[in-house]
Design a protein around this motif. Sequence first.
Motif, PDB file in Angstrom:
ATOM      1  N   UNK A  80      75.397  36.683  46.905  1.00 42.87           N
ATOM      2  CA  UNK A  80      76.087  37.219  48.088  1.00 42.87           C
ATOM      3  C   UNK A  80      75.148  37.350  49.050  1.00 42.87           C
ATOM      4  N   UNK A  81      76.072  37.165  50.258  1.00 43.94           N
ATOM      5  CA  UNK A  81      75.274  37.183  51.597  1.00 43.94           C
ATOM      6  C   UNK A  81      74.216  36.004  51.605  1.00 43.94           C
ATOM      7  N   UNK A 350      89.941  32.398  45.470  1.00 46.87           N
ATOM      8  CA  UNK A 350      88.748  31.789  45.431  1.00 46.87           C
ATOM      9  C   UNK A 350      88.730  30.250  45.346  1.00 46.87           C
ATOM     10  N   UNK A 351      87.742  29.538  45.690  1.00 49.81           N
ATOM     11  CA  UNK A 351      87.325  28.234  45.381  1.00 49.81           C
ATOM     12  C   UNK A 351      86.615  27.935  44.246  1.00 49.81           C
ATOM     13  N   UNK A 352      86.822  27.010  43.259  1.00 46.30           N
ATOM     14  CA  UNK A 352      86.507  27.014  42.099  1.00 46.30           C
ATOM     15  C   UNK A 352      86.262  25.663  41.424  1.00 46.30           C
ATOM     16  N   UNK A 369      86.159  37.176  48.808  1.00 48.90           N
ATOM     17  CA  UNK A 369      85.511  38.433  49.083  1.00 48.90           C
ATOM     18  C   UNK A 369      83.914  38.282  49.446  1.00 48.90           C
ATOM     19  N   UNK A 370      83.461  37.149  49.277  1.00 49.72           N
ATOM     20  CA  UNK A 370      82.350  36.780  49.731  1.00 49.72           C
ATOM     21  C   UNK A 370      81.043  36.593  48.794  1.00 49.72           C
ATOM     22  N   UNK A 371      81.387  36.744  47.140  1.00 49.21           N
ATOM     23  CA  UNK A 371      80.517  36.543  46.364  1.00 49.21           C
ATOM     24  C   UNK A 371      80.680  35.110  45.741  1.00 49.21           C
ATOM     25  N   UNK A 372      79.714  34.732  44.929  1.00 54.38           N
ATOM     26  CA  UNK A 372      79.716  33.604  44.070  1.00 54.38           C
ATOM     27  C   UNK A 372      79.156  33.696  42.927  1.00 54.38           C
ATOM     28  N   UNK A 373      79.717  32.999  41.643  1.00 53.05           N
ATOM     29  CA  UNK A 373      78.951  33.033  40.643  1.00 53.05           C
ATOM     30  C   UNK A 373      78.964  31.789  39.846  1.00 53.05           C
ATOM     31  N   UNK A 398      86.462  38.939  37.237  1.00 50.50           N
ATOM     32  CA  UNK A 398      87.471  40.224  37.623  1.00 50.50           C
ATOM     33  C   UNK A 398      86.328  41.298  37.635  1.00 50.50           C
ATOM     34  N   UNK A 399      85.247  41.358  36.899  1.00 52.32           N
ATOM     35  CA  UNK A 399      84.347  42.391  37.080  1.00 52.32           C
ATOM     36  C   UNK A 399      83.629  42.451  38.468  1.00 52.32           C
ATOM     37  N   UNK A 400      83.412  41.158  38.696  1.00 52.82           N
ATOM     38  CA  UNK A 400      82.502  40.804  40.342  1.00 52.82           C
ATOM     39  C   UNK A 400      83.565  41.458  41.290  1.00 52.82           C
ATOM     40  N   UNK A 401      84.759  41.303  41.088  1.00 52.28           N
ATOM     41  CA  UNK A 401      85.625  41.373  42.209  1.00 52.28           C
ATOM     42  C   UNK A 401      86.187  42.830  42.030  1.00 52.28           C
ATOM     43  N   UNK A 402      85.827  43.933  41.276  1.00 47.70           N
ATOM     44  CA  UNK A 402      86.116  45.021  41.210  1.00 47.70           C
ATOM     45  C   UNK A 402      87.141  45.574  40.344  1.00 47.70           C
TER      46      UNK A 402
END
Length: 549
Positions: A80-81, A350-352, A369-373, A398-402
């Motif tokens: 993130x960031x 997302x892009x994945x 949203x700006x996070x990646x995993x 889904x958890x990372x996206x709230x």
Amino acid sequence: MNRDPVWWGGPVRTTLLGGKRIVVRLTVVVATVLAPLLLLAAPAAALEHGAGADLERVDSYVAQAMEDRDVPGAALVVVRDGRIVHAKGYGRADGEGRPVTAQTPFRIGSVTKSFTALAVMQLVEDGTVELEAPVRRYLPWFTLADEEAAGRITVSHLLHHTSGIPGTAGGAALFDPARTLEDTVRALAEVAPDRPVGESFEYANANYAVLGLLLEEVSAQSYADYIREHVLDPLQMRHSFATATSEGRGELAVGHQWFFGVPVAVPDRYVPGYVSSGFLSASAEDLGHWLITHMEGGRYDGVSVLSPEGIETLHAPGPGASVPGIPGVEHTGGGYAMGWFTGEMHGVPAVWHGGGDLRNSAMLVMAEDGWGMALLVNSGDYLTGSEPTAHIASGVVRLLDGKEPVPLGRPSIGYTYRVLDLVLAALTLPVLAAAVRLPRWYRGLRRRLLTGNPGRRTTLTVLRVAVELLLPVAALALGPELALAPALESELSASWRNAWAAVPDLVLWLSAVAGVLLAVGLVRGVLLARELARRRRPAPERPPATDSR
């Protein structure tokens, strides 16, 4: 007047505004007001930066899902960031219990395509390759069974999987360690396109095999050397490689396959002929660098490997590259870009891209949203399309996206194998029973052939022997098709080698059961033939009785 400053949590030594009593009261009031606000703000900050309590829940989810699915080992990184906010290994990396860490390299399967695409785009920005140029500009001998169609295929068509090359092309090379990239591409001369060039999407590993060879021809380097020099090293991906062995870049996680529902460590598999499609290896930490590079306009830690415009091009779906349903992924909208899928996955824009090699599997996601995993798992499954990885990845996304994890609506690998094992047991028991009862059958054979309707009984016995001989012969002849049939879709050509690589447990079962049934049929046939021959043999004449008187 005492001018000592006021320190939070330290002694109050000033008499400003009437002395220490007033200051103490003000301190208490301010702390009382701010404390709840700070407590309320903490979860929001944790969610915003992908850290804290939310990641603790992600950890718990991954650990529980691994236990539920009997997954040997996994690794996860969250960014993130422009920074890694979480990197962790789970479980074991091999059959000896070596723990997985964030630095443990895994085979990442088709996630390799995103590396190949960026490498090609580097050549585009260098001016040595044009996206809309025909492939034959760089590989003059390149052809398909339809030469005219082959001449119209461009570099862009390959990157977007719109070349018309079918997904089943080159399946024989997937398990041949002797084949090179050039061997794989030259073998396409016998493959006919199954759709007009540039018209629609069809995922084919062969597209990225051609791109890998193109990269080698234009750069005058091997694919592995180019990727290491121009991608991995600049991005400080020190535990990643595109070679058969790590060459000092970490001990590779050992892949696992399920044998009748139990994950078993199996030897590594590396196929040079498809290295640019699916045989790069990387650690979770290194893939964090990779995600940051894509999310920060081609830069990591001050080093640029591609321009922001080049990154944007890589992430933009191509014309005609709209993607149908993907097994194991709830995917809507979007299409296929260059080495990346786009659109909503599991309800998250997302892009994945995912990948797997029947022994390992991976999933990389960059959310809007700006996070990646990146999730890496050292097990793979042919029957359910890497269900354990798909299950874990869906919940993490889904958890990372709230959001709350939701069931995928597909049977777990455990359930699939429980059903399969019951079916195999039901098919095995009659075969074993026939083998065990063979002596008893033979003891009653003469009686059955001589009583009742001998002709009818003989015919039925001959038919039974014929079935016991023909059924296993047919099963062995059709073995690869039977073993590979349970998969929803596959580019594997039906051969014993491919079937053994994909579903060794089914191949073992089919071979054993067919062998036992064939042996029973042969023994029964020999015994029947002997008994029938005995019946046809004339009874020996008895000497005439003599009068002893």
